[in-house]
Design a protein around this motif. Structure first.
Motif, short mmCIF file in Angstrom:
data_model
loop_
_atom_site.label_atom_id
_atom_site.label_comp_id
_atom_site.label_asym_id
_atom_site.label_seq_id
_atom_site.Cartn_x
_atom_site.Cartn_y
_atom_site.Cartn_z
N PHE A 126 17.10 -65.73 -37.70
CA PHE A 126 18.33 -64.93 -37.60
C PHE A 126 17.97 -63.46 -37.32
N ASP A 127 18.58 -62.53 -38.03
CA ASP A 127 18.26 -61.14 -37.69
C ASP A 127 17.25 -60.54 -38.65
N THR A 128 16.35 -61.37 -39.19
CA THR A 128 15.32 -60.85 -40.08
C THR A 128 14.01 -60.70 -39.31
N ASN A 129 12.99 -60.20 -40.00
CA ASN A 129 11.66 -60.13 -39.40
C ASN A 129 10.79 -61.31 -39.81
N TYR A 130 11.40 -62.33 -40.40
CA TYR A 130 10.68 -63.55 -40.74
C TYR A 130 10.67 -64.46 -39.52
N CYS B 16 21.29 -63.48 -50.16
CA CYS B 16 20.52 -64.45 -49.39
C CYS B 16 19.22 -64.68 -50.16
N SER B 17 18.33 -65.47 -49.60
CA SER B 17 17.02 -65.65 -50.24
C SER B 17 16.33 -64.30 -50.39
N LEU B 18 15.58 -64.13 -51.46
CA LEU B 18 14.84 -62.87 -51.67
C LEU B 18 13.52 -62.85 -50.90
N LEU B 19 13.33 -63.84 -50.06
CA LEU B 19 12.18 -63.89 -49.15
C LEU B 19 12.00 -62.60 -48.36
N HIS B 20 13.10 -61.90 -48.15
CA HIS B 20 13.07 -60.75 -47.25
C HIS B 20 12.83 -59.42 -47.96
N GLY C 57 4.59 -53.37 -51.23
CA GLY C 57 5.90 -53.81 -50.73
C GLY C 57 5.81 -54.75 -49.54
N TRP C 58 5.03 -55.81 -49.69
CA TRP C 58 4.79 -56.74 -48.58
C TRP C 58 5.91 -57.75 -48.45
N VAL C 59 6.24 -58.04 -47.23
CA VAL C 59 7.23 -59.07 -46.93
C VAL C 59 6.62 -60.01 -45.90
N GLN C 60 6.82 -61.31 -46.12
CA GLN C 60 6.22 -62.28 -45.21
C GLN C 60 6.84 -62.17 -43.82
#
Ligand code: GLN
Ligand code: ZN
Length: 776
Positions: free
Chosen positions: A136-140, A342-346, A529-532
């Motif tokens: 979607f509009d995330t960087n995942y 949403c999921s806290l994955l982001h 502050g890493w994000v997958q």
């Protein structure tokens, strides 16, 4: 009242434990058992951290990607890996990473990631990695499911059942999380151009079977994610929702139909009519729709409201949420659930890991763990009244107020400059044809001029010097000398190669956004502050917290030094405002457009400083311009308007004879070409080599007015393009673009390559350009 739950927890680990475990396994340095143990440890730890919730997510953990996991659960493996005999996990890595150092389609890859130089799976076969694209509009980035007309599905529920048992063992009430069938189909790609929707009847029985298995294993609720519902749907896809959820309504287990990232809009009536037991809405991005949903939703439905923003790193203003939520809670009573949006994955895992952040700024932030704390507070306030959490609310209010009034955030000079922006600020003095003539006279470039995109190999020595400097082991002078030596080397190599417009090589830059963020006021940097981004790859987006200003020139000294070593034009090299914005965590207290204009003004000052220093060509990279497109097409134009205007403000203050370049490294331009043209850069360099120049069709009919450098060297691959191949590509390009407007350059920067690869490749590129010039 108010059941609390979570949609998903970051899986990478507060110290990126999963990343290191994966990479060690892939390098063959640790056994599978160790990787499995690390995974189990992380799941257990994360459930512990969610133990206060009424329902914790299960199945959100993944060793690589949750969409790929779903493909395995549904038995939808690409044919090329289907008869693999080894371990299922290894097979998954083969799909995810391929067997050879392979290419990917995304920015993360173009900024330095090869997904795998061969997985350790004990086979000799080469397997192409699955395609990756943004979630979607995330960087995942997820691995795109592959379909053909005769794709069949077969359930493998082991992962979910095992993890459900594990969760129970940890003492949490587990709620399995799966991707819903319609979103799953939409995310995938039909490899044979068949109609994906025709697979739905074959897919649904597997979902029914899965739901039954989860119910048998004791799951009360299943979270079924259908974020597709926040995008524009054709009638056929809307009908697919009716068909799918009618089929899944077997009465075995409660379904929580879950949407996030945006508004339902036209899909709202549809969503309210689907036969599910509960509905989750993003009450941050779709708050305006909650009333209409409440009015339509059958009286026996659970409504889960995502009241904590799962897409940013800011503290929630709890009082404000309660002001809005309390009356809703009154209406809904036991039917209300609350969760993050949403999921806290982001978001990053835990703010408690941060030791070096400015204390004021730290007090304004919330990472995943803190966001769940906020959720508990809201739930308690709803259950027992605000008085029960009075002190916590007061502390939250104090932090919110401090941020609102902080001079660290608000800079009147920046706001005044913003107020002075007029349309002329973004306009070049003369139109392109006039500029082109002046630039040609000044630069005296040959036909088919050659250049590169900016970076040269980031060698071990460069990285070592940088980390020594950071650790204080070498001083500023020694560091500068080391970087200058690298710059001198790359200038020497470029002169020897005979390139026409040179670059300094970007040795001094760790990252094309962080480098600028570190020098701008208004930015902060976390340590953890890493994000997958995908697989083991993480990004650490800088935090844009305040009005942006540029205390001093950021690049001028390096470029001036590089220019002093050569008579050829040296490109000044900058990252554009839109890309800096899109790869940062941004403010929630002002529109993205405002932050972007502030960045634009800062970059503009740098551009003008470079020009004053005698730099004749300035490149402003906008690698992430496309990434910022909103989910709904109807909103694209308003984004493009301010994004393009920001670029124009940054770039277009220069004299006619200064040549502005921009660079974009993706391969879809068709739908935004008009906006790209409006940026009015004199030269745009783009990624094209892998599309065999097909993507130039967007620039076709001679409709793109300025100069173009279509990439002729696929820098994602260690392969060295031959001179003949480059010539063929350029001849194809010349069928679409007038030859006098063509440049010859690689697809993107060369920082992930070795000098040993780069030198022969560029030599072939220069030779090809010379042949073309000779008219051969
Ligand atoms: N100038 C940058 C480089 O060459 C561009 C990187 C990018 O487009 N992602 O590295
Ligand atoms: Zn690029």
């Amino acid at each position: 009242m108010a059941i609390t739950h979570n949609l998903g927890f970051p899986r990478i680990g507060a110290q990126r434990e999963l990343k290191f475990a994966l990479e060690s396994y892939w390098r063959g340095e640790s056994p599978r058992s160790e990787l499995l143990a690390r995974g189990a440890e992380l799941r257990a730890r994360h459930w512990q951290q969610q133990v206060g919730l009424d329902f914790a997510p299960v199945g959100d953990f993944s060793f690589y990607d949750h969409v790929l996991d779903m493909s395995f659960t549904l038995g939808n493996l690409p044919a090329r890996v289907r008869d693999f005999q080894g371990d299922a996990l290894d097979n998954m890595f083969r799909v995810a990473r391929g067997r050879s150092a392979r290419t990917t389609e995304d920015h993360a890859a173009c900024c330095g990631a090869d997904r795998g130089a061969g997985a350790h799976d004990g086979t000799d076969q080469d397997v192409a990695a699955g395609e990756m694209t943004k979630w979607f509009d995330t960087n995942y980035h997820y691995i795109v499911p592959e379909f053909v007309a005769d794709t069949t599905f077969r359930l493998d529920a082991t992962r979910l059942l095992d993890q459900l048992a594990e969760a129970r063992h940890t003492g949490v009430r587990g709620k399995p999380v799966i991707i819903g069938p319609v979103t799953y189909l939409a995310l995938g790609k039909a490899k044979d151009d068949s109609d994906k929707l025709e697979l739905l009847p074959r897919l649904l029985p597997v979902y029914t079977e899965l739901l039954a298995a989860l119910a048998d294993a004791g799951a009360q609720w299943v979270q079924i994610d259908e974020p597709l519902l926040v995008t524009e749907l054709s009638p056929a896809w809307q009908q697919a929702y009716r068909d799918a959820y009618a089929a899944l309504d077997t009465g075995k287990v409660n379904l929580l139909l879950t949407t996030y990232f945006g508004q339902l809009q036209d899909n709202l009536p549809l969503v309210c009519e689907l036969p599910v037991q509960g509905l989750h809405l993003d009450a941050v991005h779709a708050r305006d729709e909650i009333d209409s949903v409440l009015a339509r939703l059958p009286a026996d439905r659970i409504l889960s409201l995502g009241v904590i923003n799962g897409r940013n790193i800011w503290k929630t203003e709890l009082d404000a949420v309660l002001d809005w939520l309390e009356p809703v809670a009154q209406r809904l009573g036991d039917r209300l659930w609350i969760a993050p949006s949403c999921s806290l994955l982001h978001v990053p895992v835990d703010l408690a890991s941060e030791q070096a952040l400015d204390a004021d700024i730290c007090a304004w932030l919330a990472f995943a763990v803190q966001k769940l704390d906020e959720l508990y507070i809201l739930a308690t306030a709803l259950r027992l009244g605000r008085a029960a959490v009075q002190q916590t609310l007061a502390a939250n209010r104090a932090a919110i107020d401090a941020r609102r009034g902080s001079p660290k955030v608000h800079n009147p000079a920046v706001q005044a400059a913003l107020a002075r922006i007029t349309p002329t600020l973004g306009q070049r003095r003369q139109p392109y044809p006039v500029r082109a003539a002046r630039q040609a006279e000044r630069l005296r470039l040959p036909a088919f001029p050659t250049t590169t995109i900016g970076s040269f190999p980031q060698t071990g020595e460069i990285r070592q010097a940088r980390s020594q400097f950071r650790r204080g082991e070498i001083g500023a002078d020694a560091y500068r000398a080391a970087m200058q030596a690298e710059i001198a080397r790359s200038v020497r190599e470029q002169e020897a190669l005979g390139l026409d417009v040179l670059v300094h090589g970007e040795a001094e830059r760790n990252d094309m956004v962080e480098y600028f963020g570190e020098q701008l006021d208004g930015y902060a940097f976390s340590q953890y502050g890493w994000v997958q981004s995908y697989g083991s790859r993480c990004v650490k987006p800088p935090i844009l917290f305040g009005d942006i200003s540029r205390p001093r020139a950021m690049t001028v000294e390096w470029i001036r030094y590089a220019q002093s070593l050569t008579d050829k034009p040296m490109k000044g090299m900058l990252t554009g405002p839109v890309t800096i914005l899109n790869w940062s965590f941004v403010r929630d207290d002002q529109p993205r457009a405002v932050s972007c204009y502030q960045l634009a003004l800062a970059i503009r000052e740098e551009v003008l400083d470079l020009e004053r220093a005698g730099v004749r060509v300035i490149q402003i990279d906008e690698a992430a311009l496309r990434e910022g497109l909103p989910l709904r097409r109807a909103q694209w134009q308003s984004y493009l308007d301010w994004a393009v205007e920001s670029f124009r403000i940054a770039a277009n203050g220069v004299q006619d004879e200064t040549q502005i370049h921009t660079h974009m490294c993706y391969s879809e331009f068709n739908d935004i070409i008009a906006s790209i043209a409006e940026m009015d850069a004199d030269v745009i360099t783009i990624e094209t080599s892998r599309s065999d120049m097909e993507l130039l069709d967007a620039f076709d009919n001679f409709s793109y007015p300025n100069e173009i450098g279509p990439g002729v060297y696929d820098i994602h691959s260690p392969n060295i393009p031959t001179q003949a191949h480059i010539e063929t590509l350029m001849r194809k390009a010349a069928q679409r673009i007038p030859a006098e407007r063509l440049w010859v350059n690689p697809d993107c920067g060369l920082k992930t390559r070795q000098w040993a690869e780069v030198l022969p490749a560029l030599a072939n590129m220069v030779a090809a350009a010379r042949t073309l010039r000779a008219g051969a």
